[in-house]
Design a protein around this motif. Structure first.
Motif, PDB file in Angstrom:
ATOM      1  N   VAL A   1       0.854  -1.192   0.000  1.00 34.27           N
ATOM      2  CA  VAL A   1       0.000   0.000   0.000  1.00 34.27           C
ATOM      3  C   VAL A   1       0.888   1.238   0.000  1.00 34.27           C
ATOM      4  O   VAL A   1       1.901   1.298   0.702  1.00 34.27           O
ATOM      5  CB  VAL A   1      -0.916   0.008   1.239  1.00 34.27           C
ATOM      6  CG1 VAL A   1      -1.803   1.244   1.238  1.00 34.27           C
ATOM      7  CG2 VAL A   1      -1.774  -1.241   1.269  1.00 34.27           C
TER       8      VAL A   1
ATOM      9  N   TRP B   1       1.268   7.881  -6.354  1.00 35.09           N
ATOM     10  CA  TRP B   1       1.432   7.129  -5.111  1.00 35.09           C
ATOM     11  C   TRP B   1       2.827   6.517  -5.072  1.00 35.09           C
ATOM     12  O   TRP B   1       3.294   5.951  -6.054  1.00 35.09           O
ATOM     13  CB  TRP B   1       0.367   6.045  -5.006  1.00 35.09           C
ATOM     14  CG  TRP B   1      -1.024   6.596  -5.047  1.00 35.09           C
ATOM     15  CD1 TRP B   1      -1.885   6.562  -6.111  1.00 35.09           C
ATOM     16  CD2 TRP B   1      -1.707   7.288  -4.010  1.00 35.09           C
ATOM     17  NE1 TRP B   1      -3.061   7.191  -5.789  1.00 35.09           N
ATOM     18  CE2 TRP B   1      -2.982   7.641  -4.500  1.00 35.09           C
ATOM     19  CE3 TRP B   1      -1.378   7.644  -2.702  1.00 35.09           C
ATOM     20  CZ2 TRP B   1      -3.914   8.335  -3.736  1.00 35.09           C
ATOM     21  CZ3 TRP B   1      -2.299   8.329  -1.937  1.00 35.09           C
ATOM     22  CH2 TRP B   1      -3.551   8.666  -2.454  1.00 35.09           C
TER      23      TRP B   1
ATOM     24  N   GLN C   1      -6.112  -0.387  -8.524  1.00 35.98           N
ATOM     25  CA  GLN C   1      -6.618  -1.626  -7.957  1.00 35.98           C
ATOM     26  C   GLN C   1      -7.664  -2.253  -8.867  1.00 35.98           C
ATOM     27  O   GLN C   1      -8.465  -1.572  -9.482  1.00 35.98           O
ATOM     28  CB  GLN C   1      -7.234  -1.357  -6.593  1.00 35.98           C
ATOM     29  CG  GLN C   1      -6.207  -0.870  -5.594  1.00 35.98           C
ATOM     30  CD  GLN C   1      -6.768  -0.951  -4.213  1.00 35.98           C
ATOM     31  OE1 GLN C   1      -6.980  -2.034  -3.695  1.00 35.98           O
ATOM     32  NE2 GLN C   1      -7.027   0.185  -3.619  1.00 35.98           N
TER      33      GLN C   1
ATOM     34  N   ALA D   1     -12.717  -4.075  -3.887  1.00 33.35           N
ATOM     35  CA  ALA D   1     -11.907  -3.124  -3.152  1.00 33.35           C
ATOM     36  C   ALA D   1     -11.350  -3.769  -1.896  1.00 33.35           C
ATOM     37  O   ALA D   1     -12.036  -4.499  -1.197  1.00 33.35           O
ATOM     38  CB  ALA D   1     -12.753  -1.908  -2.764  1.00 33.35           C
TER      39      ALA D   1
ATOM     40  N   PHE E   1      -9.778  -0.586   3.828  1.00 32.83           N
ATOM     41  CA  PHE E   1      -8.834   0.364   4.385  1.00 32.83           C
ATOM     42  C   PHE E   1      -9.415   0.901   5.690  1.00 32.83           C
ATOM     43  O   PHE E   1     -10.621   1.001   5.840  1.00 32.83           O
ATOM     44  CB  PHE E   1      -8.625   1.566   3.442  1.00 32.83           C
ATOM     45  CG  PHE E   1      -7.770   1.249   2.257  1.00 32.83           C
ATOM     46  CD1 PHE E   1      -8.313   0.649   1.143  1.00 32.83           C
ATOM     47  CD2 PHE E   1      -6.419   1.561   2.263  1.00 32.83           C
ATOM     48  CE1 PHE E   1      -7.529   0.374   0.037  1.00 32.83           C
ATOM     49  CE2 PHE E   1      -5.644   1.285   1.164  1.00 32.83           C
ATOM     50  CZ  PHE E   1      -6.197   0.687   0.051  1.00 32.83           C
TER      51      PHE E   1
ATOM     52  N   SER F   1      -6.721   5.920   6.139  1.00 34.26           N
ATOM     53  CA  SER F   1      -6.077   5.733   4.848  1.00 34.26           C
ATOM     54  C   SER F   1      -6.930   6.229   3.695  1.00 34.26           C
ATOM     55  O   SER F   1      -6.509   6.195   2.550  1.00 34.26           O
ATOM     56  CB  SER F   1      -5.745   4.256   4.624  1.00 34.26           C
ATOM     57  OG  SER F   1      -6.928   3.508   4.434  1.00 34.26           O
ATOM     58  N   LYS F   2      -8.148   6.712   3.988  1.00 34.25           N
ATOM     59  CA  LYS F   2      -9.020   7.198   2.932  1.00 34.25           C
ATOM     60  C   LYS F   2      -8.865   8.703   2.763  1.00 34.25           C
ATOM     61  O   LYS F   2      -8.649   9.437   3.719  1.00 34.25           O
ATOM     62  CB  LYS F   2     -10.473   6.856   3.239  1.00 34.25           C
ATOM     63  CG  LYS F   2     -10.756   5.358   3.209  1.00 34.25           C
ATOM     64  CD  LYS F   2     -12.228   5.072   3.398  1.00 34.25           C
ATOM     65  CE  LYS F   2     -12.497   3.579   3.300  1.00 34.25           C
ATOM     66  NZ  LYS F   2     -13.924   3.266   3.462  1.00 34.25           N
ATOM     67  N   THR F   3      -8.963   9.157   1.526  1.00 34.60           N
ATOM     68  CA  THR F   3      -8.797  10.554   1.211  1.00 34.60           C
ATOM     69  C   THR F   3     -10.098  11.085   0.635  1.00 34.60           C
ATOM     70  O   THR F   3     -10.595  10.552  -0.353  1.00 34.60           O
ATOM     71  CB  THR F   3      -7.654  10.728   0.176  1.00 34.60           C
ATOM     72  OG1 THR F   3      -6.462  10.162   0.715  1.00 34.60           O
ATOM     73  CG2 THR F   3      -7.425  12.185  -0.134  1.00 34.60           C
ATOM     74  N   HIS F   4     -10.671  12.127   1.242  1.00 36.96           N
ATOM     75  CA  HIS F   4     -11.950  12.666   0.815  1.00 36.96           C
ATOM     76  C   HIS F   4     -11.724  13.947   0.011  1.00 36.96           C
ATOM     77  O   HIS F   4     -11.096  14.889   0.488  1.00 36.96           O
ATOM     78  CB  HIS F   4     -12.836  12.952   2.026  1.00 36.96           C
ATOM     79  CG  HIS F   4     -13.114  11.718   2.839  1.00 36.96           C
ATOM     80  ND1 HIS F   4     -14.121  10.835   2.535  1.00 36.96           N
ATOM     81  CD2 HIS F   4     -12.481  11.199   3.927  1.00 36.96           C
ATOM     82  CE1 HIS F   4     -14.126   9.842   3.409  1.00 36.96           C
ATOM     83  NE2 HIS F   4     -13.130  10.036   4.258  1.00 36.96           N
TER      84      HIS F   4
ATOM     85  N   THR G   1     -14.398   9.665  -2.174  1.00 33.55           N
ATOM     86  CA  THR G   1     -13.418   9.007  -1.314  1.00 33.55           C
ATOM     87  C   THR G   1     -12.374   8.330  -2.195  1.00 33.55           C
ATOM     88  O   THR G   1     -12.690   7.436  -2.969  1.00 33.55           O
ATOM     89  CB  THR G   1     -14.087   7.961  -0.406  1.00 33.55           C
ATOM     90  OG1 THR G   1     -15.044   8.616   0.426  1.00 33.55           O
ATOM     91  CG2 THR G   1     -13.049   7.284   0.476  1.00 33.55           C
TER      92      THR G   1
ATOM     93  N   GLU H   1      -8.839   6.169  -2.441  1.00 33.90           N
ATOM     94  CA  GLU H   1      -8.035   5.238  -1.660  1.00 33.90           C
ATOM     95  C   GLU H   1      -6.645   5.134  -2.268  1.00 33.90           C
ATOM     96  O   GLU H   1      -6.490   5.090  -3.491  1.00 33.90           O
ATOM     97  CB  GLU H   1      -8.694   3.863  -1.638  1.00 33.90           C
ATOM     98  CG  GLU H   1     -10.031   3.843  -0.913  1.00 33.90           C
ATOM     99  CD  GLU H   1     -10.659   2.465  -0.885  1.00 33.90           C
ATOM    100  OE1 GLU H   1     -10.187   1.603  -1.660  1.00 33.90           O
ATOM    101  OE2 GLU H   1     -11.598   2.246  -0.122  1.00 33.90           O
TER     102      GLU H   1
ATOM    103  N   GLU I   1      -3.473   3.795  -3.897  1.00 30.96           N
ATOM    104  CA  GLU I   1      -3.257   2.626  -4.744  1.00 30.96           C
ATOM    105  C   GLU I   1      -2.129   1.765  -4.184  1.00 30.96           C
ATOM    106  O   GLU I   1      -1.287   2.237  -3.421  1.00 30.96           O
ATOM    107  CB  GLU I   1      -2.905   3.064  -6.168  1.00 30.96           C
ATOM    108  CG  GLU I   1      -4.019   3.787  -6.905  1.00 30.96           C
ATOM    109  CD  GLU I   1      -3.598   4.204  -8.302  1.00 30.96           C
ATOM    110  OE1 GLU I   1      -2.434   3.966  -8.673  1.00 30.96           O
ATOM    111  OE2 GLU I   1      -4.440   4.772  -9.008  1.00 30.96           O
TER     112      GLU I   1
END
Length: 234
Positions: A26, A142, A196, A200, A203, A207-210, A215, A217, A219
């Motif tokens: 991750v 990432w 991915q 899914a 997470f 680890s989640k990004t809004h 949302t 995630e 990679e």
């Protein structure tokens, strides 16, 4: 009658194979990439737009990337580092549909990128940039940390060698031979982010990004090693 001489041993067999390894991890860092651009009929206004916007962005990022006395970012800083390119300027004259020259237009731009440790802050800053005039967000890359990449390098090389040995034995076993490695070369070892696929992977909330209701995630990052190995089998 004299016995027949023993049959000569079969000639040595050379087996050349490619060993491959892919290890997924991750992402540990998110690199926000954006540009600041302005176009207009006034060179002064265009330059001012870009300069003022860059100053705003710098203020935002400086708060997230504090430096300690030794000039390094503390281990809990949301942003580990950021950089901004120099200004690129351009002017041009457009023509109307009849081929007549119009007023000269001016443009100015710069690019910047920031490496985030904190993915929640990455989402917040990305949302802010989406709403800022003259800013264009064009991607998130990432990555893994240097320490992780170094660790994966050793692990991946071993796995690639094991893959090559298995392939050599697959070929040699059919002929009743025993392969021995005599040469190894490593043409490539790279780490790349991959989207991915399929279901899914779960997470945790951190680890989640809004970003503006979406949302995102991180990679997986794939570390790939490929080696060429030559075996002699007798």
């Amino acid at each position: 009658m004299a016995p027949s001489p023993p049959s000569p041993p079969p000639p040595p067999l050379t087996i050349s194979v490619t060993g491959e390894s892919t290890i997924n991890r991750v992402a540990e860092r998110g690199v926000l990439k954006a540009a600041v651009k302005s176009t207009g009929l006034s060179q002064e206004n265009v330059s001012s737009d870009v300069t003022n916007t860059c100053n705003q962005l710098r203020d935002i990022l400086l708060k997230l990337a504090p430096k300690s006395a030794d000039g390094l970012a503390p281990p809990d800083a949301p942003v580990t580092q950021f950089s901004m390119s120099g200004f690129a300027t351009h002017s041009y004259v457009k023509r109307d549909k009849d081929g007549n020259e119009c007023e000269r237009e001016f443009s100015a731009s710069t690019k910047f990128e920031a490496i985030f440790r904190d993915f929640a802050k990455l989402g917040e800053v990305t949302s802010t940039l989406f709403r800022m005039p003259h800013v264009e967000v064009y991607g998130t890359e990432w990555r893994l940390t240097s320490a992780t990449i170094k660790s994966l390098g050793s692990e991946s090389r071993k796995a690639a060698m094991e893959d090559a040995i298995q392939k050599a034995w697959d070929y040699a076993a059919v002929l009743g031979r025993n392969p021995v490695a005599v040469d190894v070369t490593e043409p490539s070892a790279v780490s790349t982010a991959r989207a991915q696929q399929g279901a899914a992977r779960p997470f945790d909330a951190t680890s989640k990004t809004h970003v503006d209701g979406m949302t995102l995630e991180p990679e997986d990052v794939s570390y790939k090693t490929k080696i060429n190995v030559k075996f002699h089998a007798e």
